[in-house]
Design a protein around this motif. Structure first.
Motif, PDB file in Angstrom:
ATOM      1  N   TYR A   1       8.644  13.136  -3.222  1.00  0.00           N
ATOM      2  CA  TYR A   1       7.234  12.744  -3.124  1.00  0.00           C
ATOM      3  C   TYR A   1       7.035  11.979  -1.822  1.00  0.00           C
ATOM      4  CZ  TYR A   1       2.585  11.905  -5.093  1.00  0.00           C
ATOM      5  OH  TYR A   1       1.221  11.929  -5.344  1.00  0.00           O
ATOM      6  N   GLY A   2       5.988  12.344  -1.083  1.00  0.00           N
ATOM      7  CA  GLY A   2       5.673  11.670   0.170  1.00  0.00           C
ATOM      8  C   GLY A   2       4.579  10.648  -0.025  1.00  0.00           C
ATOM      9  N   LEU A   3       3.645  10.588   0.918  1.00  0.00           N
ATOM     10  CA  LEU A   3       2.491   9.707   0.783  1.00  0.00           C
ATOM     11  C   LEU A   3       1.311  10.545   0.298  1.00  0.00           C
ATOM     12  CD1 LEU A   3       2.854   7.505   4.013  1.00  0.00           C
ATOM     13  CD2 LEU A   3       3.741   7.077   1.707  1.00  0.00           C
ATOM     14  N   GLY A   4       1.214  10.695  -1.034  1.00  0.00           N
ATOM     15  CA  GLY A   4       0.126  11.456  -1.622  1.00  0.00           C
ATOM     16  C   GLY A   4       0.358  12.946  -1.639  1.00  0.00           C
ATOM     17  N   ILE A   5       1.591  13.383  -1.559  1.00  0.00           N
ATOM     18  CA  ILE A   5       1.884  14.813  -1.612  1.00  0.00           C
ATOM     19  C   ILE A   5       3.252  15.031  -2.255  1.00  0.00           C
ATOM     20  CG2 ILE A   5       2.966  14.943   0.679  1.00  0.00           C
ATOM     21  CD1 ILE A   5       0.481  17.557  -0.654  1.00  0.00           C
TER      22      ILE A   5
ATOM     23  N   VAL B   1       0.839  -1.201   0.000  1.00  0.00           N
ATOM     24  CA  VAL B   1       0.000   0.000   0.000  1.00  0.00           C
ATOM     25  C   VAL B   1       0.875   1.252   0.000  1.00  0.00           C
ATOM     26  CG1 VAL B   1      -1.694   1.326   1.336  1.00  0.00           C
ATOM     27  CG2 VAL B   1      -1.927  -1.167   1.135  1.00  0.00           C
ATOM     28  N   ARG B   2       1.941   1.229   0.788  1.00  0.00           N
ATOM     29  CA  ARG B   2       2.846   2.375   0.848  1.00  0.00           C
ATOM     30  C   ARG B   2       3.433   2.691  -0.530  1.00  0.00           C
ATOM     31  NH1 ARG B   2       5.919   4.260   5.280  1.00  0.00           N
ATOM     32  NH2 ARG B   2       5.468   2.320   6.398  1.00  0.00           N
ATOM     33  N   MET B   3       3.772   1.651  -1.284  1.00  0.00           N
ATOM     34  CA  MET B   3       4.377   1.852  -2.603  1.00  0.00           C
ATOM     35  C   MET B   3       3.390   2.396  -3.626  1.00  0.00           C
ATOM     36  SD  MET B   3       6.672  -1.580  -2.818  1.00  0.00           S
ATOM     37  CE  MET B   3       7.625  -2.100  -1.386  1.00  0.00           C
ATOM     38  N   LEU B   4       2.110   2.146  -3.425  1.00  0.00           N
ATOM     39  CA  LEU B   4       1.106   2.792  -4.268  1.00  0.00           C
ATOM     40  C   LEU B   4       1.029   4.276  -3.932  1.00  0.00           C
ATOM     41  CD1 LEU B   4      -1.877   0.233  -4.153  1.00  0.00           C
ATOM     42  CD2 LEU B   4      -0.093   0.408  -5.885  1.00  0.00           C
ATOM     43  N   LEU B   5       1.049   4.582  -2.657  1.00  0.00           N
ATOM     44  CA  LEU B   5       0.955   5.974  -2.219  1.00  0.00           C
ATOM     45  C   LEU B   5       2.144   6.810  -2.668  1.00  0.00           C
ATOM     46  CD1 LEU B   5      -0.381   5.420   1.414  1.00  0.00           C
ATOM     47  CD2 LEU B   5      -1.573   6.700  -0.363  1.00  0.00           C
ATOM     48  N   ASN B   6       3.353   6.220  -2.626  1.00  0.00           N
ATOM     49  CA  ASN B   6       4.552   7.008  -2.944  1.00  0.00           C
ATOM     50  C   ASN B   6       5.103   6.748  -4.349  1.00  0.00           C
ATOM     51  OD1 ASN B   6       6.039   4.588  -2.759  1.00  0.00           O
ATOM     52  ND2 ASN B   6       6.696   4.991  -0.658  1.00  0.00           N
ATOM     53  N   HIS B   7       4.338   6.045  -5.174  1.00  0.00           N
ATOM     54  CA  HIS B   7       4.691   5.816  -6.582  1.00  0.00           C
ATOM     55  C   HIS B   7       6.005   5.037  -6.747  1.00  0.00           C
ATOM     56  CE1 HIS B   7       1.476   8.338  -8.211  1.00  0.00           C
ATOM     57  NE2 HIS B   7       1.809   9.273  -7.345  1.00  0.00           N
ATOM     58  N   ARG B   8       6.179   4.002  -5.938  1.00  0.00           N
ATOM     59  CA  ARG B   8       7.370   3.155  -6.074  1.00  0.00           C
ATOM     60  C   ARG B   8       6.991   1.710  -6.426  1.00  0.00           C
ATOM     61  NH1 ARG B   8      12.047   5.513  -4.576  1.00  0.00           N
ATOM     62  NH2 ARG B   8      13.038   3.473  -4.369  1.00  0.00           N
ATOM     63  N   SER B   9       5.783   1.524  -6.947  1.00  0.00           N
ATOM     64  CA  SER B   9       5.326   0.170  -7.287  1.00  0.00           C
ATOM     65  C   SER B   9       6.021  -0.379  -8.523  1.00  0.00           C
ATOM     66  CB  SER B   9       3.817   0.167  -7.525  1.00  0.00           C
ATOM     67  OG  SER B   9       3.500   0.883  -8.724  1.00  0.00           O
ATOM     68  N   GLY B  10       6.407   0.515  -9.440  1.00  0.00           N
ATOM     69  CA  GLY B  10       6.995   0.077 -10.707  1.00  0.00           C
ATOM     70  C   GLY B  10       5.976  -0.242 -11.779  1.00  0.00           C
TER      71      GLY B  10
END
Length: 399
Positions: free
Chosen positions: A328-332, A156-165
Motif C-alpha cells: 500500500y502506498g499513499l492512497g493506492i 499525515v503520512r501514517m493516515l495515508l498509508n494506514h500505519r496509524s494503528g
C-alpha cells in the motif's frame, strides 16, 4: 437663475456618477478578493494531447475486452458501468441494469454510482495536492492540525498509508451505546470527538504495522477541511471535480442526497437501506461515473500532477514489514511482483456497491468497474491487465 439650476443639476448628476462608480469598485474588489481566496487552492489539471490509438489496435483490444465482459458478466447480469481506455481514449464501455429498480431507471454513462473505498484515492489526491503546494507536510503530527486528536505519534503520512494503528470507527461505535447511540447519524467530527473523549485505544502501536482502516481517511477529510477552510464537499469540488470537468461526480450529503442518490442492492436484488455510518466521508461517500474517473486518472498521470520527489513517495510501498507482493502506498494499493513489475489499483465495497479502479501507469491504461448490485465480479477486471503488459494474472478467457 436658470444657469444656477443647471449647475446644481450638473453637480448632482456628477455626485451620483461618483457614488455609483465607488459602488462598482467596491463590488469589483469583493469579487477579486473572493477569486483570490479560491485561487489559493491547488487544483488538478487535465491531461492534454495524448497520442491517438490506431483504429486496428482499438478493434483488436475491443474484441478481447468484449469476450472478457461476456464471460465475466454472463446473461447481462451486470448492474453498473464498465470502461477500458488507453491514452484517455475509451476503447470499450458498457452500462447495464437499474439505477433504481422500483422506478425502472436505467444506468447510463451519466449515472453517478457510489464508488465506496475508491473514494480514498480521491481524498488522498486532495491531500497530496495540498502537500505539493506547501500547505501541509506529510510528516506533520495530526494533533497539531486537529487539536483534540488523541494519538500523539500519528502523522499525515501514517493516515495515508494506514500505519496509524487506529481502530475502525465502524467497530467502536457498533454495539456500546455509551460510546455511540446508533439511532443518531455519525459524522466525521463525531468520530474525532469519540476518540478524544471515550478512551478509544489504538489497535496496534503506531507505525508498527499496516492495518487498513477507514478511520484514517475520515480524519484526512477533516484535515482537508481544516487546511482549506472549506467543507470536504466544497474542497473536493473546487480542487478536483470542477477543474477536471467531472460533472457527474459529487460528495454525498446525507441530509440533502439520501432520497435521490442511487440505492444499492444485494445480489438477490433486495435494496440495502442506509444506516448510521452513511454520513461519514473521506473513506467513502463519493458518487461518480467511469467517464469521470477516467478524467481523474489521466490527471493523476499528467506530468505536472505532483513534484517528482513527492510522486515517488506515493507509489512507494509502506506495508512491507513482512515480505510479500501486496503493498500500500499513499492512497493506492499495489502489487509488487518479484519480476519488477508493478500493478496499481484500489477496490471498494460499501453496502451493495462494489468498485474497481486500475491504473496501468506504464501503459497509460485505465480500467474502471462500478456496480450498485453486490458482486465480486467487479474485482475480476484486473485480469484484463495482461492484454496491455507483462502482468502475471492468469485468465484464459481473454483470448
Amino acid at each position: 437663475m436658470n444657469f444656477i439650476k443647471k449647475a446644481n443639476i450638473t453637480q448632482f448628476l456628477f455626485l451620483i456618477l461618483v457614488l455609483s462608480s465607488c459602488g462598482k469598485d467596491k463590488n469589483s474588489n469583493t469579487a477579486i478578493t473572493a477569486d483570490a481566496v479560491e485561487d489559493t487552492l491547488p487544483k488538478m489539471k487535465p491531461m492534454l494531447h495524448e497520442k491517438k490509438l490506431p483504429a486496428n489496435y482499438v478493434a483488436a483490444i475491443k474484441n478481447k475486452v468484449d469476450n472478457f465482459y461476456n464471460k465475466n458478466w454472463p446473461h447481462n447480469c451486470m448492474n453498473g458501468g464498465f470502461l477500458v481506455a488507453r491514452n484517455g481514449e475509451i476503447i470499450y464501455e458498457k452500462y447495464e441494469g437499474y439505477a433504481n429498480k422500483n422506478e425502472k431507471t436505467e444506468i447510463n454513462s451519466n449515472t453517478p454510482l457510489h464508488i465506496a473505498s475508491v473514494s480514498k484515492v480521491l481524498t488522498a489526491t486532495a491531500v497530496l495536492k495540498l502537500v505539493n503546494a506547501g500547505k501541509l507536510d506529510l510528516d506533520k503530527k495530526v494533533n497539531t492540525i486537529l487539536k483534540t486528536f488523541p494519538y500523539p505519534d500519528v502523522t499525515v503520512r501514517m493516515l495515508l498509508n494506514h500505519r496509524s494503528g487506529m481502530r475502525n470507527y465502524a467497530y467502536f461505535t457498533d454495539r456500546d451505546t455509551s460510546v455511540w447511540d446508533r439511532h443518531n447519524q455519525l459524522t466525521n467530527q463525531d468520530v474525532l470527538n469519540i476518540m478524544a473523549t471515550k478512551n478509544i485505544g489504538l489497535e496496534y502501536k503506531t507505525n508498527t504495522r499496516f492495518t487498513y482502516c477507514n478511520t484514517n481517511y475520515a480524519m484526512l477529510a477533516l484535515i482537508i477541511e481544516k487546511i482549506t477552510g472549506l467543507s470536504y464537499k466544497e474542497a473536493m469540488t473546487q480542487m478536483i471535480f470542477k477543474p477536471l470537468g467531472m460533472t457527474n461526480t459529487y460528495v454525498f450529503d446525507y441530509e440533502k442526497d439520501r432520497k435521490t442518490a442511487v440505492p444499492s442492492y444485494k445480489g438477490n436484488n433486495v435494496e440495502i437501506g442506509m444506516d448510521y455510518l452513511d454520513a461519514v466521508y473521506g473513506d467513502k461517500n463519493i458518487y461518480s461515473t467511469p467517464r469521470d474517473l477516467l478524467k481523474f486518472d489521466r490527471a493523476r498521470n499528467a506530468p505536472d500532477f505532483l513534484k517528482p520527489e513527492l510522486l515517488k513517495q506515493v507509489f512507494e510501498g509502506y506495508s512491507n514489514e513482512r515480505k510479500g507482493e501486496k503493498n500500500y502506498g499513499l492512497g493506492i494499493r499495489m502489487i509488487n511482483w518479484y519480476s519488477g513489475q508493478h500493478f496499481y489499483f484500489h477496490n471498494g465495497w460499501w453496502h451493495g456497491n462494489t468498485s474497481a479502479y486500475i491504473t496501468l501507469r506504464k501503459e497509460n491504461v485505465t480500467i474502471i468497474a462500478l456496480s450498485n448490485k453486490f458482486t465480486r465480479n467487479t474485482y475480476a477486471v484486473r485480469k484484463l491487465a495482461p492484454i496491455f503488459g507483462d502482468y502475471p494474472f492468469v485468465f484464459k478467457d481473454i483470448e
